[in-house]
Scaffold this active site. Structure first.
Site, PDB file in Angstrom:
ATOM      1  N   HIS A  78       4.724   3.556   0.244  1.00 20.19           N
ATOM      2  CA  HIS A  78       3.828   3.218   2.059  1.00 20.19           C
ATOM      3  C   HIS A  78       4.221   2.252   2.575  1.00 20.19           C
ATOM      4  O   HIS A  78       4.014   1.155   1.256  1.00 20.19           O
ATOM      5  CB  HIS A  78       2.840   4.040   2.041  1.00 20.19           C
ATOM      6  CG  HIS A  78       1.906   3.366   1.603  1.00 20.19           C
ATOM      7  ND1 HIS A  78       0.706   2.935   1.660  1.00 20.19           N
ATOM      8  CD2 HIS A  78       1.249   4.382   0.018  1.00 20.19           C
ATOM      9  CE1 HIS A  78       0.071   2.730   0.804  1.00 20.19           C
ATOM     10  NE2 HIS A  78       0.048   3.757   0.008  1.00 20.19           N
ATOM     11  N   ASP A  80       1.602   0.678   4.793  1.00 24.16           N
ATOM     12  CA  ASP A  80       0.973   0.815   5.709  1.00 24.16           C
ATOM     13  C   ASP A  80      -0.109   0.309   4.190  1.00 24.16           C
ATOM     14  O   ASP A  80      -0.338   0.181   3.068  1.00 24.16           O
ATOM     15  CB  ASP A  80      -0.127   1.411   6.590  1.00 24.16           C
ATOM     16  CG  ASP A  80      -0.279   2.389   5.258  1.00 24.16           C
ATOM     17  OD1 ASP A  80       0.264   3.395   4.976  1.00 24.16           O
ATOM     18  OD2 ASP A  80      -1.503   3.093   5.804  1.00 24.16           O
ATOM     19  N   ASP A 141      -0.609  -2.409  -3.120  1.00 25.52           N
ATOM     20  CA  ASP A 141      -1.008  -0.961  -2.860  1.00 25.52           C
ATOM     21  C   ASP A 141      -0.425  -0.906  -1.212  1.00 25.52           C
ATOM     22  O   ASP A 141      -1.220  -0.734  -0.307  1.00 25.52           O
ATOM     23  CB  ASP A 141      -2.367  -0.506  -3.200  1.00 25.52           C
ATOM     24  CG  ASP A 141      -2.568   0.841  -2.799  1.00 25.52           C
ATOM     25  OD1 ASP A 141      -1.372   2.099  -2.047  1.00 25.52           O
ATOM     26  OD2 ASP A 141      -3.471   1.478  -2.322  1.00 25.52           O
ATOM     27  N   GLU A 175      -0.264   6.068   5.015  1.00 26.22           N
ATOM     28  CA  GLU A 175      -0.843   6.819   3.957  1.00 26.22           C
ATOM     29  C   GLU A 175      -2.306   6.618   3.658  1.00 26.22           C
ATOM     30  O   GLU A 175      -3.082   7.111   3.367  1.00 26.22           O
ATOM     31  CB  GLU A 175       0.357   6.529   2.835  1.00 26.22           C
ATOM     32  CG  GLU A 175       0.083   7.114   2.087  1.00 26.22           C
ATOM     33  CD  GLU A 175      -0.919   6.685   0.812  1.00 26.22           C
ATOM     34  OE1 GLU A 175      -1.647   7.703  -0.232  1.00 26.22           O
ATOM     35  OE2 GLU A 175      -1.854   5.834   1.166  1.00 26.22           O
ATOM     36  N   GLU A 176      -2.612   4.944   4.032  1.00 25.53           N
ATOM     37  CA  GLU A 176      -4.609   4.790   3.382  1.00 25.53           C
ATOM     38  C   GLU A 176      -4.851   5.483   4.357  1.00 25.53           C
ATOM     39  O   GLU A 176      -6.256   5.515   4.124  1.00 25.53           O
ATOM     40  CB  GLU A 176      -4.048   3.632   3.947  1.00 25.53           C
ATOM     41  CG  GLU A 176      -3.769   3.160   2.357  1.00 25.53           C
ATOM     42  CD  GLU A 176      -3.671   2.368   1.347  1.00 25.53           C
ATOM     43  OE1 GLU A 176      -4.939   3.847   1.145  1.00 25.53           O
ATOM     44  OE2 GLU A 176      -3.152   2.355   0.575  1.00 25.53           O
ATOM     45  N   ASP A 198       3.635   4.690  -6.055  1.00 26.66           N
ATOM     46  CA  ASP A 198       2.552   4.158  -5.889  1.00 26.66           C
ATOM     47  C   ASP A 198       1.094   4.145  -6.981  1.00 26.66           C
ATOM     48  O   ASP A 198       0.188   4.606  -6.493  1.00 26.66           O
ATOM     49  CB  ASP A 198       2.137   5.450  -4.803  1.00 26.66           C
ATOM     50  CG  ASP A 198       0.906   4.456  -3.984  1.00 26.66           C
ATOM     51  OD1 ASP A 198       0.377   3.504  -3.690  1.00 26.66           O
ATOM     52  OD2 ASP A 198      -0.066   5.407  -3.154  1.00 26.66           O
ATOM     53  N   HIS A 384      -7.322  -2.125  -2.425  1.00 23.12           N
ATOM     54  CA  HIS A 384      -8.388  -1.838  -1.148  1.00 23.12           C
ATOM     55  C   HIS A 384      -9.244  -3.305  -1.274  1.00 23.12           C
ATOM     56  O   HIS A 384     -10.325  -3.425   0.064  1.00 23.12           O
ATOM     57  CB  HIS A 384      -8.724  -0.980  -1.309  1.00 23.12           C
ATOM     58  CG  HIS A 384      -8.018   0.065  -0.826  1.00 23.12           C
ATOM     59  ND1 HIS A 384      -8.575   0.883  -0.586  1.00 23.12           N
ATOM     60  CD2 HIS A 384      -7.104   0.596  -0.703  1.00 23.12           C
ATOM     61  CE1 HIS A 384      -7.083   2.148  -0.783  1.00 23.12           C
ATOM     62  NE2 HIS A 384      -6.119   1.904  -1.319  1.00 23.12           N
TER      63      HIS A 384
END
EC number: 3.4.11.4
Length: 415
Positions: A78, A80, A141, A175-176, A198, A384
């Protein structure tokens, strides 16, 4: 290695933060910036059938180069990044030959990435690390995953002596915020099975994840002048606090590990008249997962019964929604796809770390949509947040794992 560094940096410097409060797909217009960039890059490298749909889902093909039938495999990541921490103006820092000591991310703000707190750093002594500057997340990520997939496909195209079947790649938005697979066209993708790139630490190979639900609780109250409130005021914020205090105190993220599930309060906002609480429920065991949902329902009924006479209606309203389920059920019938990935790692001198994901992945949803989809390491750590980093050598190895999986899949089909 420099080629992978350059590619990765070209991705992470594009802001693609997703937005859970948006109903659009992608949830933020800026995700199109990297999506369109990727489409052009895939075409330049020489992939075929490169497409991007109205929701920014990207698919492309590396055709088979053998004359026998091989299962079509896919690799998915992903683009995003998490809304938990800003992904705007990412300024990656490269630390060569890491010496095992503290890394000063931002001298002015006194932000330090230290192995005394993040012990995994010591796994990568002597390697090249890419970190943040302490003011943003990095975006490994899952832009590390995208880097690895694109680099692997480029390698296969440039080295036709490596025999493989048809390979499909897919890149997703959002995805997040739990929507990465929502509009993924499995039939169009046309793979027999796939792998999401991932995961985190080098060697990770995962085919189990949490069962997950989101809970929204609305607590109602009655506002009365505080000087004359005795027996009349009902403070919804205090009700919410009381409810939260009744949840199992040891079953929270910061006190659980492995296969242990939890309740996690992640949002609280209110006033005397109304307070909203949001929490998530997670458990690998379906039985325990259902019990956790029943506990919330039981607590809600108890609160409403207690305040029925005084308030005249339900004082708390609950909304519980399933988010995703443990993909183990869908992957176990085709465990050879896990074994192929495991063998690929062993062939490359990587120790496989087969464990359950304490979270979710596009692969969990895709598995229930008919595309069995284990998860493989992408290499990053501390996702994150400002302490996120990725060892370049891990991205190189992940790229090699993708290539080896393609090769092993063809070899297995030829036998």
């Amino acid at each position: 290695m420099q080629h992978i560094i350059d590619r990765f940096i070209s991705y992470v410097t594009v802001d693609t933060e997703s937005d859970p409060n948006s109903e659009a797909t992608p949830s933020t217009a800026k995700q199109w910036d990297l999506a369109n960039q990727l489409v052009e890059e895939l075409k330049q490298i020489g992939l075929e059938d490169v497409t991007i749909d109205d929701n920014a889902y990207i698919m492309a093909t590396v055709p088979s180069n053998v004359d026998f039938e091989v299962p079509t495999i896919g690799f998915i990541s992903h683009f995003d990044t998490s809304p938990d921490f800003t992904g705007a103006n990412v300024k990656p820092q490269i630390v060569e030959n890491y010496d095992g000591k503290d890394i000063v991310l931002n001298k002015d703000l006194n932000i330090v990435l230290s192995p005394s707190y993040f012990e995994d750093l010591l796994l990568y002594k002597g390697q090249t690390l890419i970190t943040t500057d302490g003011t943003t997340l990095l975006g490994a990520d899952d832009k590390a995953g995208i880097t690895e997939i694109v680099s692997a496909m480029e390698h296969l195209i440039k080295n036709p002596d490596i025999k493989h079947g048809k390979i499909r790649i897919g890149f997703t938005p959002d995805e997040e915020i739990g929507r990465g697979a929502h509009k993924f066209d499995v039939a169009k993708f046309g793979a027999d099975y796939a792998y999401t790139m991932d995961g985190s630490q080098i060697g990770e190979l995962e085919y189990e994840n949490f069962n997950a639900a989101g809970v929204k609780l609305i607590f109602k109250g009655k506002s009365v002048h505080p000087g004359y409130a005795k027996g009349k005021m009902i403070n919804s914020m205090l009700l919410a606090n009381k409810f939260i205090s009744k949840l199992p105190k040891k079953e929270v993220p910061e006190k659980t590990t492995g296969y242990e599930g939890f309740f996690h309060v992640n949002h609280l906002q209110g006033s005397i008249e109304e307070t909203e609480v949001q929490l998530i429920i997670r458990d690998h065991s379906m039985k325990k997962y259902k019990e956790r949902k029943k506990l919330i329902e039981k607590m809600v009924k108890k609160f409403n019964k207690k305040y029925a006479a005084k308030f005249g209606e339900d004082i708390v309203v609950a909304e519980i929604n399933d988010q995703y389920f443990n993909m183990k059920e869908k992957v176990e019938p085709v465990m050879h796809i896990v074994h192929i990935a495991e063998q690929a790692m062993k062939d490359l001198g990587i120790k496989p770390l087969i464990k359950a994901i304490r979270g979710g992945t596009d692969g969990s949803q895709l598995s229930y949509m008919g595309l069995p989809c284990p998860n493989i390491f992408a290499g990053g750590h501390n996702f994150h947040g400002k302490y996120e980093y990725v060892p370049v050598e891990s991205m190189v190895k992940a790229t090699e794992v993708i290539v080896r999986i393609a090769e092993l899949t063809a070899q297995r089909a030829e036998k």
